[in-house]
Design a protein around this motif. Structure first.
Motif, PDB file in Angstrom:
ATOM      1  N   ASN A 156       0.827  -1.209   0.000  1.00 60.59           N
ATOM      2  CA  ASN A 156       0.000   0.000   0.000  1.00 60.59           C
ATOM      3  C   ASN A 156       0.861   1.258   0.000  1.00 60.59           C
ATOM      4  O   ASN A 156       1.923   1.300   0.637  1.00 60.59           O
ATOM      5  CB  ASN A 156      -0.912   0.018   1.224  1.00 60.59           C
ATOM      6  CG  ASN A 156      -2.284  -0.566   0.939  1.00 60.59           C
ATOM      7  OD1 ASN A 156      -2.479  -1.264  -0.049  1.00 60.59           O
ATOM      8  ND2 ASN A 156      -3.241  -0.290   1.810  1.00 60.59           N
ATOM      9  N   LEU A 157       0.373   2.292  -0.694  1.00 63.21           N
ATOM     10  CA  LEU A 157       1.020   3.608  -0.688  1.00 63.21           C
ATOM     11  C   LEU A 157       0.142   4.570   0.101  1.00 63.21           C
ATOM     12  O   LEU A 157      -1.090   4.474   0.074  1.00 63.21           O
ATOM     13  CB  LEU A 157       1.196   4.111  -2.125  1.00 63.21           C
ATOM     14  CG  LEU A 157       2.049   3.253  -3.056  1.00 63.21           C
ATOM     15  CD1 LEU A 157       2.012   3.817  -4.470  1.00 63.21           C
ATOM     16  CD2 LEU A 157       3.485   3.170  -2.564  1.00 63.21           C
ATOM     17  N   TYR A 158       0.785   5.526   0.773  1.00 67.83           N
ATOM     18  CA  TYR A 158       0.042   6.484   1.603  1.00 67.83           C
ATOM     19  C   TYR A 158       0.406   7.904   1.198  1.00 67.83           C
ATOM     20  O   TYR A 158       1.569   8.223   0.938  1.00 67.83           O
ATOM     21  CB  TYR A 158       0.338   6.246   3.082  1.00 67.83           C
ATOM     22  CG  TYR A 158      -0.087   4.874   3.548  1.00 67.83           C
ATOM     23  CD1 TYR A 158      -1.396   4.633   3.961  1.00 67.83           C
ATOM     24  CD2 TYR A 158       0.806   3.796   3.528  1.00 67.83           C
ATOM     25  CE1 TYR A 158      -1.803   3.364   4.354  1.00 67.83           C
ATOM     26  CE2 TYR A 158       0.413   2.531   3.914  1.00 67.83           C
ATOM     27  CZ  TYR A 158      -0.894   2.313   4.325  1.00 67.83           C
ATOM     28  OH  TYR A 158      -1.299   1.054   4.704  1.00 67.83           O
ATOM     29  N   SER A 159      -0.612   8.770   1.173  1.00 66.93           N
ATOM     30  CA  SER A 159      -0.415  10.146   0.689  1.00 66.93           C
ATOM     31  C   SER A 159       0.088  11.090   1.768  1.00 66.93           C
ATOM     32  O   SER A 159       0.711  12.106   1.470  1.00 66.93           O
ATOM     33  CB  SER A 159      -1.738  10.685   0.131  1.00 66.93           C
ATOM     34  OG  SER A 159      -2.669  10.882   1.182  1.00 66.93           O
ATOM     35  N   GLY A 160      -0.219  10.788   3.039  1.00 65.01           N
ATOM     36  CA  GLY A 160       0.158  11.704   4.121  1.00 65.01           C
ATOM     37  C   GLY A 160      -0.827  12.837   4.300  1.00 65.01           C
ATOM     38  O   GLY A 160      -0.581  13.768   5.067  1.00 65.01           O
ATOM     39  N   SER A 161      -1.968  12.766   3.593  1.00 63.38           N
ATOM     40  CA  SER A 161      -2.979  13.816   3.728  1.00 63.38           C
ATOM     41  C   SER A 161      -3.681  13.675   5.067  1.00 63.38           C
ATOM     42  O   SER A 161      -3.752  12.602   5.646  1.00 63.38           O
ATOM     43  CB  SER A 161      -4.009  13.725   2.604  1.00 63.38           C
ATOM     44  OG  SER A 161      -4.792  12.570   2.763  1.00 63.38           O
ATOM     45  N   GLY A 162      -4.251  14.767   5.543  1.00 64.82           N
ATOM     46  CA  GLY A 162      -4.946  14.731   6.830  1.00 64.82           C
ATOM     47  C   GLY A 162      -6.205  15.550   6.831  1.00 64.82           C
ATOM     48  O   GLY A 162      -6.184  16.756   7.087  1.00 64.82           O
ATOM     49  N   GLY A 163      -7.329  14.915   6.543  1.00 61.14           N
ATOM     50  CA  GLY A 163      -8.639  15.564   6.685  1.00 61.14           C
ATOM     51  C   GLY A 163      -8.756  16.864   5.946  1.00 61.14           C
ATOM     52  O   GLY A 163      -8.596  16.947   4.736  1.00 61.14           O
ATOM     53  N   LYS A 164      -8.998  17.928   6.693  1.00 66.54           N
ATOM     54  CA  LYS A 164      -9.248  19.240   6.093  1.00 66.54           C
ATOM     55  C   LYS A 164      -8.042  19.743   5.317  1.00 66.54           C
ATOM     56  O   LYS A 164      -8.179  20.494   4.356  1.00 66.54           O
ATOM     57  CB  LYS A 164      -9.618  20.244   7.187  1.00 66.54           C
ATOM     58  CG  LYS A 164     -10.941  19.930   7.878  1.00 66.54           C
ATOM     59  CD  LYS A 164     -11.251  20.964   8.935  1.00 66.54           C
ATOM     60  CE  LYS A 164     -12.576  20.656   9.639  1.00 66.54           C
ATOM     61  NZ  LYS A 164     -12.881  21.636  10.695  1.00 66.54           N
TER      62      LYS A 164
END
Length: 352
Positions: A156-164
């Motif tokens: 899996n790859l993760y974007s590091g984005s967080g909600g708002k």
């Protein structure tokens, strides 16, 4: 599997997926000759070399086959025989050797005569393209390569984005670039790219890759209705009706349709199907089998030679045979049904 006919007696093979190894197992017989690369321990004659140690070197050999066997799963094929030729002077002719054939290996097989069923098995490996599955959400992405009935999952790859933060100033392009690089490690000529997942991220990624050179070389499909990203999204897609629509004539779509029909017949207490080796073998004696699906479990729990002989006998009658491994839920479902199921043209009293 990529094949090339060298002459009337010899065909060259390049193994691309586990299903290819099973096909080779069904083709290779005692008395055949195989030319392939292998490794062999060569005793060192150097000063101070330990007498019990040798150097493992890569050599090319010709092997007269005595027997072949699959490992417990469809990812390796062992071929035992006698070396008749070698690229190393350190390896004598007449020595027994075990050749291990894996995915991405190549080999030449020579026979005195290729049987019709063997030629048919080679020609049946006609699904020359696969599907690169991309399950993307704003936070993570799962990528899988589906070739035939085998699913290969990448990490899996993760974007590091967080909600708002994602909705305001988060730059998702570096995430898309990482996805693109990961895809290209498994993407091959003629492969179809299938993108799905919740929200609008799948469309944003599609817009992003339209700028890449691969967009001109590969068909790209966007699938709605898959509400999961990452690895979960891949498995959700595999079990969905969308999978059958997108994959069309692909092997996994055909197998899924066969299993669904078997479940319907079982619900209605029809006798036009079999479950397990013994029932299926009985139906074959009457020439009743229309299509057959089996999983690696049948190889693990029954006599392998008996199973291989039976599969070749069935396919020689014109029956379409499909192999599955445990990389998909469909493969595990077949394992749970005894490792072998079939649809019948007409009911058999002892079957169903």
């Amino acid at each position: 599997m990529i094949t090339k006919t060298i002459d009337d007696s010899t065909i060259s093979f390049l193994v691309e997926e586990p299903d290819d190894l099973l096909t080779l197992r069904r083709i290779i017989k005692s008395g055949d000759r195989i030319v392939a690369d292998t490794t062999r321990v060569i005793k060192q004659e150097k000063d101070f070399a330990r007498p019990d140690r040798g150097e493992r070197v890569r050599i090319r050999i010709a092997l007269d086959v005595e027997k072949a066997a699959l490992d417990s799963v469809f990812d390796r094929l062992r071929v035992h025989g006698t070396i008749t030729e070698s690229s190393s002077e350190e390896v004598s002719k007449g020595v027994h050797h075990s050749l291990l054939v894996k995915i991405d290996d190549s080999l030449n097989i020579s026979k005195k005569k290729w049987l019709p069923i063997e030629q048919k098995l080679i020609k049946s490996q006609d699904e020359s393209f696969g599907f690169v599955l991309v399950a993307v959400d704003r936070g993570d992405c799962g990528i899988g390569k589906l070739k035939g009935t085998h699913l290969q999952l990448l990490q899996n790859l993760y974007s590091g984005s967080g909600g708002k933060q994602y909705k305001t100033n988060f730059n998702i392009e570096p995430f898309f670039e990482n996805m693109l690089k990961a895809m290209q490690t498994v993407l091959r000529e003629n492969d179809v790219i299938v993108i799905f997942g919740p929200g609008e991220t799948k469309k944003q990624f599609n817009n992003y890759i339209q700028k890449a050179p691969l967009a001109k070389k590969h068909k790209i499909e966007i699938v709605e209705g898959i509400d999961s990203g990452g690895e979960d999204g891949i498995y959700t897609f595999i079990k969905s009706k969308s999978m059958r629509q997108i994959l069309g004539e692909g092997k996994l779509a055909k197998v899924a349709a066969i299993l669904e029909e078997i479940m319907i017949k079982a619900y209605h207490k029809s006798k036009k199907f079999t479950m397990g080796f013994d029932e299926t073998k009985k139906a074959n004696q009457y020439g009743a089998i229309e299509s057959l699906v089996f999983s690696e479990k049948i190889i693990q729990t029954r006599n392998e030679s008996e199973v291989i002989e039976f599969l070749n006998e069935v396919e020689a009658k014109g029956v379409k045979v499909y192999a599955l491994d445990s990389s998909t839920d469909i493969g595990m479902q077949v394992s749970g049904l005894g490792g072998m199921v079939s649809l019948l043209r007409f009911p058999i009293e002892s079957a169903g």
